[in-house]
Design a protein around this motif. Structure first.
Motif, PDB file in Angstrom:
ATOM      1  N   GLN A   1      50.912  31.680  47.027  1.00 23.21           N
ATOM      2  CA  GLN A   1      51.801  30.786  47.785  1.00 23.21           C
ATOM      3  C   GLN A   1      51.268  29.354  47.754  1.00 23.21           C
ATOM      4  O   GLN A   1      52.030  28.401  47.560  1.00 23.21           O
ATOM      5  CB  GLN A   1      51.900  31.285  49.238  1.00 23.21           C
ATOM      6  CG  GLN A   1      52.930  30.544  50.082  1.00 23.21           C
ATOM      7  CD  GLN A   1      54.350  30.807  49.607  1.00 23.21           C
ATOM      8  OE1 GLN A   1      54.674  31.927  49.244  1.00 23.21           O
ATOM      9  NE2 GLN A   1      55.188  29.784  49.592  1.00 23.21           N
ATOM     10  N   TRP A   2      49.955  29.211  47.910  1.00 25.11           N
ATOM     11  CA  TRP A   2      49.359  27.875  47.890  1.00 25.11           C
ATOM     12  C   TRP A   2      49.590  27.210  46.537  1.00 25.11           C
ATOM     13  O   TRP A   2      49.971  26.038  46.463  1.00 25.11           O
ATOM     14  CB  TRP A   2      47.856  27.949  48.183  1.00 25.11           C
ATOM     15  CG  TRP A   2      47.190  26.602  48.150  1.00 25.11           C
ATOM     16  CD1 TRP A   2      47.164  25.675  49.155  1.00 25.11           C
ATOM     17  CD2 TRP A   2      46.480  26.014  47.055  1.00 25.11           C
ATOM     18  NE1 TRP A   2      46.479  24.548  48.754  1.00 25.11           N
ATOM     19  CE2 TRP A   2      46.051  24.731  47.472  1.00 25.11           C
ATOM     20  CE3 TRP A   2      46.172  26.445  45.761  1.00 25.11           C
ATOM     21  CZ2 TRP A   2      45.323  23.879  46.632  1.00 25.11           C
ATOM     22  CZ3 TRP A   2      45.441  25.602  44.925  1.00 25.11           C
ATOM     23  CH2 TRP A   2      45.027  24.336  45.364  1.00 25.11           C
ATOM     24  N   ARG A   3      49.385  27.969  45.446  1.00 25.29           N
ATOM     25  CA  ARG A   3      49.580  27.379  44.113  1.00 25.29           C
ATOM     26  C   ARG A   3      51.048  27.041  43.883  1.00 25.29           C
ATOM     27  O   ARG A   3      51.381  26.037  43.264  1.00 25.29           O
ATOM     28  CB  ARG A   3      49.085  28.324  43.008  1.00 25.29           C
ATOM     29  CG  ARG A   3      47.579  28.463  42.951  1.00 25.29           C
ATOM     30  CD  ARG A   3      47.062  28.967  41.604  1.00 25.29           C
ATOM     31  NE  ARG A   3      48.008  29.789  40.876  1.00 25.29           N
ATOM     32  CZ  ARG A   3      48.195  31.087  41.068  1.00 25.29           C
ATOM     33  NH1 ARG A   3      47.493  31.726  41.981  1.00 25.29           N
ATOM     34  NH2 ARG A   3      49.082  31.742  40.359  1.00 25.29           N
TER      35      ARG A   3
ATOM     36  N   GLN B   1      48.606  34.928  49.606  1.00 23.47           N
ATOM     37  CA  GLN B   1      48.274  33.604  50.169  1.00 23.47           C
ATOM     38  C   GLN B   1      47.852  32.634  49.062  1.00 23.47           C
ATOM     39  O   GLN B   1      48.281  31.463  49.037  1.00 23.47           O
ATOM     40  CB  GLN B   1      47.147  33.756  51.192  1.00 23.47           C
ATOM     41  CG  GLN B   1      47.568  34.470  52.479  1.00 23.47           C
ATOM     42  CD  GLN B   1      46.372  34.919  53.311  1.00 23.47           C
ATOM     43  OE1 GLN B   1      45.278  35.109  52.808  1.00 23.47           O
ATOM     44  NE2 GLN B   1      46.600  35.114  54.602  1.00 23.47           N
TER      45      GLN B   1
ATOM     46  N   THR C   1      53.247  26.107  46.050  1.00 23.24           N
ATOM     47  CA  THR C   1      53.649  24.876  46.745  1.00 23.24           C
ATOM     48  C   THR C   1      53.242  23.654  45.928  1.00 23.24           C
ATOM     49  O   THR C   1      53.765  22.564  46.136  1.00 23.24           O
ATOM     50  CB  THR C   1      53.009  24.776  48.146  1.00 23.24           C
ATOM     51  OG1 THR C   1      51.586  24.784  48.014  1.00 23.24           O
ATOM     52  CG2 THR C   1      53.450  25.908  49.047  1.00 23.24           C
ATOM     53  N   ARG C   2      52.328  23.842  44.989  1.00 22.40           N
ATOM     54  CA  ARG C   2      51.889  22.746  44.128  1.00 22.40           C
ATOM     55  C   ARG C   2      52.528  22.802  42.745  1.00 22.40           C
ATOM     56  O   ARG C   2      52.222  21.988  41.875  1.00 22.40           O
ATOM     57  CB  ARG C   2      50.367  22.774  43.993  1.00 22.40           C
ATOM     58  CG  ARG C   2      49.649  22.648  45.324  1.00 22.40           C
ATOM     59  CD  ARG C   2      48.210  23.083  45.238  1.00 22.40           C
ATOM     60  NE  ARG C   2      47.398  22.175  44.424  1.00 22.40           N
ATOM     61  CZ  ARG C   2      46.806  21.095  44.890  1.00 22.40           C
ATOM     62  NH1 ARG C   2      46.931  20.782  46.163  1.00 22.40           N
ATOM     63  NH2 ARG C   2      46.082  20.329  44.105  1.00 22.40           N
TER      64      ARG C   2
ATOM     65  N   ASP D   1      46.356  29.659  54.759  1.00 19.06           N
ATOM     66  CA  ASP D   1      47.379  28.991  53.940  1.00 19.06           C
ATOM     67  C   ASP D   1      47.082  29.107  52.441  1.00 19.06           C
ATOM     68  O   ASP D   1      47.795  28.531  51.613  1.00 19.06           O
ATOM     69  CB  ASP D   1      47.513  27.516  54.332  1.00 19.06           C
ATOM     70  CG  ASP D   1      46.256  26.710  54.038  1.00 19.06           C
ATOM     71  OD1 ASP D   1      45.241  27.311  53.594  1.00 19.06           O
ATOM     72  OD2 ASP D   1      46.283  25.475  54.235  1.00 19.06           O
ATOM     73  N   GLY D   2      46.022  29.852  52.070  1.00 18.00           N
ATOM     74  CA  GLY D   2      45.723  30.063  50.656  1.00 18.00           C
ATOM     75  C   GLY D   2      44.770  29.062  50.039  1.00 18.00           C
ATOM     76  O   GLY D   2      44.453  29.159  48.852  1.00 18.00           O
ATOM     77  N   THR D   3      44.287  28.096  50.818  1.00 13.70           N
ATOM     78  CA  THR D   3      43.315  27.155  50.254  1.00 13.70           C
ATOM     79  C   THR D   3      41.940  27.815  50.213  1.00 13.70           C
ATOM     80  O   THR D   3      41.576  28.579  51.116  1.00 13.70           O
ATOM     81  CB  THR D   3      43.205  25.855  51.088  1.00 13.70           C
ATOM     82  OG1 THR D   3      42.899  26.218  52.439  1.00 13.70           O
ATOM     83  CG2 THR D   3      44.464  25.038  51.043  1.00 13.70           C
TER      84      THR D   3
END
Length: 492
Positions: free
Chosen positions: A207-209, A204, A211-212, A147-149
């Motif tokens: 995408q994670w960043r 990835q 979403t924030r 999920d990119g974390t």
């Protein structure tokens, strides 16, 4: 005007802004003397020369700061290693080279050429991660989940070897399926798999960043074009897939670096971008497209608006991006104090976040050949790795942060001034012509617009009433002065 005059304009602009255009003889000698230094070897330096390290940069870049390599893990995760050139090993604190770097704090990229932060014997040779050369590096080792974390990370010293020096344009065109693979893919086993894994990893992380609330903007900068030594144009230097890929990896590495120092109880230098002061104007721009943004700065809402506009009007997105970036303002450096004993090493609560990147903990660390904050951060990292005391106090870091912010602003002003001088020279035969423009600045000191061919900014000296950042206007070229870097327009 020929390029020699442009160089002189750049030198004078540097001096006027408190930047050193040339190295002192002692600094040049110090850099040459570094050739006699035998490379450090000890058990704490891991030998990672066997890995498929590679670099991606501009075609003409000689100061290579970082390499990367990755390996897939189960469940869509991956291990990502970013190796940063160990510049500190050849730049002694308090020496002449360190003094020059600490004064300018950055390499200055002008239309007349580059004024490097370090002598080229170092930045373009001894501390550059050249293809086929063994080099010392500081490695940021991260585990990235599907999920990119970034679920785990560490930092250590290593010996590395660049297997392939690739270019942004070559890699990007190949990934996009519009060009054949870079030639190194045929000669370096595993390189194709590396590039495809890197491309997926970058997606990835991005995408994670996002979403924030990380802002997905598309700004263009002007690139001078020379033919036979003569300046002939200023063209757009566009973003591409490979540039985004490297940017995503570096943002992850910079975040891991900041967390590592915090976990070790070290003070650090942070890069931050406060919430925009001109949010009201950003909201007005959105409203002109039928979108209502919240009354207070909201990165997620802004990114949703930007993504919608990217899809609705791809051709106009660069201009909208430019307006938003100008309204966001520029970033700055700040010192983050060490966490008190027993306190959690979480620094996002200190207000040291980056609004545009949607990250709380961010330290510039991946370009020590051309940015002084990165060299300072590298010295902090190496001390933390070795279990030594921090080489800088929180007070010293605070002074360095202020000076780096100031000099980075001065460097930007020099770059703009020389670009305008180049643009004025290109436009000297076009007085009276009318251009389509976008407003890039509106303040008591003046209203500024950017035209697209050639790509440059000028000042509106007549008819500017009511214009604000992000507005489009038709402007007529009134006057140019290359020596004074003036390009004057009136509203047509």
């Amino acid at each position: 005007m020929n390029p020699i005059n442009l160089h002189q304009i750049a030198v004078e602009a540097m001096r006027a802004r408190g930047l050193l255009p040339a190295f002192a003889p002692q600094a040049l000698q110090e850099a040459e003397d570094a050739r006699q230094t035998s490379p450090e070897r000890n058990s704490a330096i891991r030998d990672l020369r066997h890995l498929t390290w590679f670099s991606i940069d501009n075609d003409d870049t000689r100061d290579l700061d970082q390499l990367s390599v990755a390996e897939p893990l189960p469940a869509g995760a991956a291990r990502l290693l970013v190796a940063v050139a160990d510049v500190d090993t050849l730049v002694r604190p308090g020496g002449a080279v360190d003094g020059h770097a600490g004064a300018n704090t950055t390499s200055v990229y002008t239309a007349a050429g580059v004024f490097p932060m370090l002598p080229e014997a170092l930045s373009n040779d001894l501390t550059s991660l050249h293809e086929g050369q063994e080099r010392l590096a500081v490695v940021v080792d991260m585990q990235v989940e599907a999920d990119g974390t970034v679920s785990a990370s560490g930092v250590y010293r290593a010996l590395v070897l660049n297997r392939a020096k690739l270019t942004y344009d070559g890699v990007s065109a190949w990934l996009d399926g519009v060009a054949p693979p870079p030639p190194q893919i045929a000669s370096v086993p595993g390189l194709e798999d590396q590039l495809r894994l890197h491309d997926a990893l970058a997606g990835q992380l991005r995408q994670w960043r996002q979403t924030r609330g990380a802002l997905n903007v598309n700004t263009v900068s002007a690139r001078p074009v020379f033919e036979d030594g003569q300046l002939v144009d200023l063209r757009a230097d566009n973003k591409n897939r490979a540039k985004d890929l490297i940017a995503d990896l570096m943002i992850a590495a910079n975040g891991a670096t900041a967390r590592y120092l915090a976990d070790k109880g070290f003070p650090s230098l942070r890069r931050l971008l406060q919430a925009p002061r001109r949010w009201d104007r950003i909201a007005l721009l959105a409203a002109s497209h039928g979108v209502q943004l919240p009354a207070t700065p909201d990165a997620l809402a802004l990114d949703r608006f930007l993504n919608a506009r990217r899809l609705a009007d791809p051709a106009g997105f660069a201009d909208l991006s430019l307006a938003v970036v100008k309204l966001l303002g520029s970033g700055e450096y700040a010192a983050a104090p060490a966490a008190a004993d027993g306190a959690p090493a979480v620094t996002g609560t200190l207000g040291l976040g980056h609004f545009g990147l949607a990250v709380n903990d961010y330290a510039h660390s991946t370009a020590p050949n051309r940015r002084f904050p990165d060299l300072v951060t590298q010295r902090l990292l190496k001390a933390a790795i070795a279990g030594e005391a921090p080489p800088y106090s929180a007070g010293q870091l605070s002074e360095i942060a202020q000076h780096c912010t100031l000099q980075e602003d001065n460097a930007s002003k020099v770059e703009r001034q020389v670009l305008k001088a180049a643009g004025a020279w290109l436009l000297h035969g076009r007085i009276g012509e009318v251009f389509d423009a976008i407003v890039t600045g509106a303040a008591p000191k003046g209203t500024f617009v950017r035209i697209s061919s050639p790509l440059l900014e000028g000042r509106v000296v007549r008819g500017f009433d009511g214009l604000d950042v992000g507005d489009t206007a038709r402007v007529r070229l009134l006057a140019v002065d290359a020596e004074k870097s003036f390009i004057d327009f009136e509203r047509a």
